[in-house]
Write an enzyme that holds these catalytic residues in place. Sequence first.
Site, mmCIF file in Angstrom:
data_model
loop_
_atom_site.group_PDB
_atom_site.id
_atom_site.type_symbol
_atom_site.label_atom_id
_atom_site.label_comp_id
_atom_site.label_asym_id
_atom_site.label_seq_id
_atom_site.Cartn_x
_atom_site.Cartn_y
_atom_site.Cartn_z
ATOM 1 N N SER A 1 44.880 38.908 43.129
ATOM 2 C CA SER A 1 45.645 39.218 41.920
ATOM 3 C C SER A 1 44.768 40.037 40.987
ATOM 4 O O SER A 1 43.572 39.757 40.849
ATOM 5 C CB SER A 1 46.056 37.915 41.227
ATOM 6 O OG SER A 1 46.730 38.200 40.027
ATOM 7 N N ALA A 2 45.329 41.050 40.330
ATOM 8 C CA ALA A 2 44.520 41.890 39.435
ATOM 9 C C ALA A 2 44.204 41.182 38.111
ATOM 10 O O ALA A 2 43.104 41.322 37.579
ATOM 11 C CB ALA A 2 45.243 43.210 39.156
ATOM 12 N N HIS A 3 45.169 40.403 37.591
ATOM 13 C CA HIS A 3 45.003 39.923 36.210
ATOM 14 C C HIS A 3 44.045 38.752 36.053
ATOM 15 O O HIS A 3 43.753 38.333 34.930
ATOM 16 C CB HIS A 3 46.357 39.606 35.567
ATOM 17 C CG HIS A 3 46.974 38.294 35.976
ATOM 18 N ND1 HIS A 3 46.799 37.157 35.236
ATOM 19 C CD2 HIS A 3 47.769 37.969 37.010
ATOM 20 C CE1 HIS A 3 47.487 36.169 35.809
ATOM 21 N NE2 HIS A 3 48.086 36.636 36.894
ATOM 22 N N THR B 1 51.091 35.322 43.667
ATOM 23 C CA THR B 1 52.241 34.477 44.009
ATOM 24 C C THR B 1 53.028 35.127 45.148
ATOM 25 O O THR B 1 53.348 34.479 46.154
ATOM 26 C CB THR B 1 53.160 34.285 42.789
ATOM 27 O OG1 THR B 1 52.413 33.639 41.754
ATOM 28 C CG2 THR B 1 54.377 33.438 43.135
ATOM 29 N N CYS C 1 51.602 21.115 30.729
ATOM 30 C CA CYS C 1 52.271 21.164 29.424
ATOM 31 C C CYS C 1 53.669 21.773 29.536
ATOM 32 O O CYS C 1 54.521 21.570 28.692
ATOM 33 C CB CYS C 1 51.486 21.999 28.422
ATOM 34 S SG CYS C 1 49.814 22.302 28.882
HETATM 35 C C1 LIG Z 1 46.856 32.891 39.075
HETATM 36 C C2 LIG Z 1 46.860 32.349 40.467
HETATM 37 C C3 LIG Z 1 47.924 32.622 41.337
HETATM 38 C C4 LIG Z 1 49.122 33.424 40.913
HETATM 39 O O1 LIG Z 1 48.782 34.770 40.768
HETATM 40 P P1 LIG Z 1 49.798 35.785 40.065
HETATM 41 O O2 LIG Z 1 49.178 37.119 40.320
HETATM 42 O O3 LIG Z 1 49.840 35.414 38.629
HETATM 43 O O4 LIG Z 1 51.119 35.635 40.748
HETATM 44 C C5 LIG Z 1 47.855 32.117 42.606
HETATM 45 N N1 LIG Z 1 46.819 31.377 43.016
HETATM 46 C C6 LIG Z 1 45.778 31.087 42.215
HETATM 47 C C7 LIG Z 1 44.650 30.287 42.719
HETATM 48 C C8 LIG Z 1 45.777 31.567 40.904
HETATM 49 O O5 LIG Z 1 44.758 31.250 40.097
#
Ligand SMILES: *Cc1c(COP(=O)(O)O)cnc(C)c1O
Length: 402
Positions: free
Chosen positions: A200-202, A73, A325
């Site tokens: 993003s790591a998660h 994000t 949701c």
């Molecule tokens: C999860 C996601 C984000 C946001 O990533 P965060 O690390 O949670 O801020 C942005 N773009 C896509 C395509 C995502 O799947």
Amino acid sequence: MKPIYLDYAATTPIDERVLTEMLPWLRNNFGNPASSSHAYGWEAEEAVEKARAQVAATIGAQPRDVVWTSGATEANNLALKGAAQAYAQRGKHILTPVTEHKAVLDTCQHLETLGFEVEYLPVQADGLLSIDTLAAHIRPDTILVSVMLVNNEIGVIQDIPAIGALCQQHQIVFHVDAAQAVGKLPIDVEAMQVDLLSMSAHKAYGPKGIGALYVRRRPRVQLTAQIHGGGHERGLRSGTLPTHQIVGMGKAFELANSLRDDEVARIRELADMLRSALLALPGIYVNGSLTQRVPHNLNLSFDGIEGEALMLDLDQLALSSGSACSSASLAPSYVLKALGRSDQQAHSSLRISIGRFTTLAELEQAIAAIKHSVQRLRDLSPFWPTSTSEHTPTGHHDAAQP
Ligand SMILES: *Cc1c(COP(=O)(O)O)cnc(C)c1O
């Protein structure tokens, strides 16, 4: 017992190997990587730079092209606001498909309030952006194009190399949100001609709260910083670096890269089994391209059933529906609407997303549960077997509930 986790596109569990690497940096190795006058700082800085090299290697970049952020994000915010501001004297026109993640769309809307002109491009029925559509919208004052690599709701893969070549030809800065792509597809910022790439790591078995932005240096892409103070990360993103998170992201990306081919092959087999078992039922279809997609994501619409009702009935499974949701209105998914699905079809959808720890036994249980619920809810539904008309918003919750 906790439900079977089938929501890997929302977030992934942390890999034990990642956690193990992180723990020392939460215990004795607590130094500030910016402390250059003692060993506490030096060891933290070394760990941060090792992780930077791991992340860079995953996307075919150089370590110094990688800027740490709090997640994708923030990376999207830095890329879009930073490039828009840096190139505003050249033009104010920005292009992005309507199916992007909210972290891109909401940032673009904010840029509109600052005087930028954003055009939200339609996608084809398969969810893909046509190169011709993009080319037709490019103007002399277009400064920025943002297109995601893998869609988070429907799993389709955009043709990033073709878009990169087009942007290169027109000297337009090209940003790619690759949050859903790491560990699923090979990524190469040179071959893809990408200027800015969010990670993003998660979403790749790392910790939450850490991500990165790739920023091209040759030729140099200008960015205006969005967070000031201290001048960390070459002045692009100030703030003390969270060593444990960064070490976790480095390890997660290294694993994602080295495991990718075997893992994708295993998941493809599971996904094929899941898809053919569910599509054997009548009135079920896949949302998004059948060929240009990652196997990790299966977004299905079910004739005659509310996605929300189906999800509630499937309380032994953890998955997402096609409705937002979080919103009180239960608005149908804007991504499914962009594919031309009706409100009712968008409301009757489920996203099943699988990953590293998904087993055959879990999917067999999931298939049995879904088949059972679909049959049960259809028996109760006034919209099955004839489900051609839109039902009223007020009725849609009662429709499938006893
Ligand atoms: C999860 C996601 C984000 C946001 O990533 P965060 O690390 O949670 O801020 C942005 N773009 C896509 C395509 C995502 O799947």
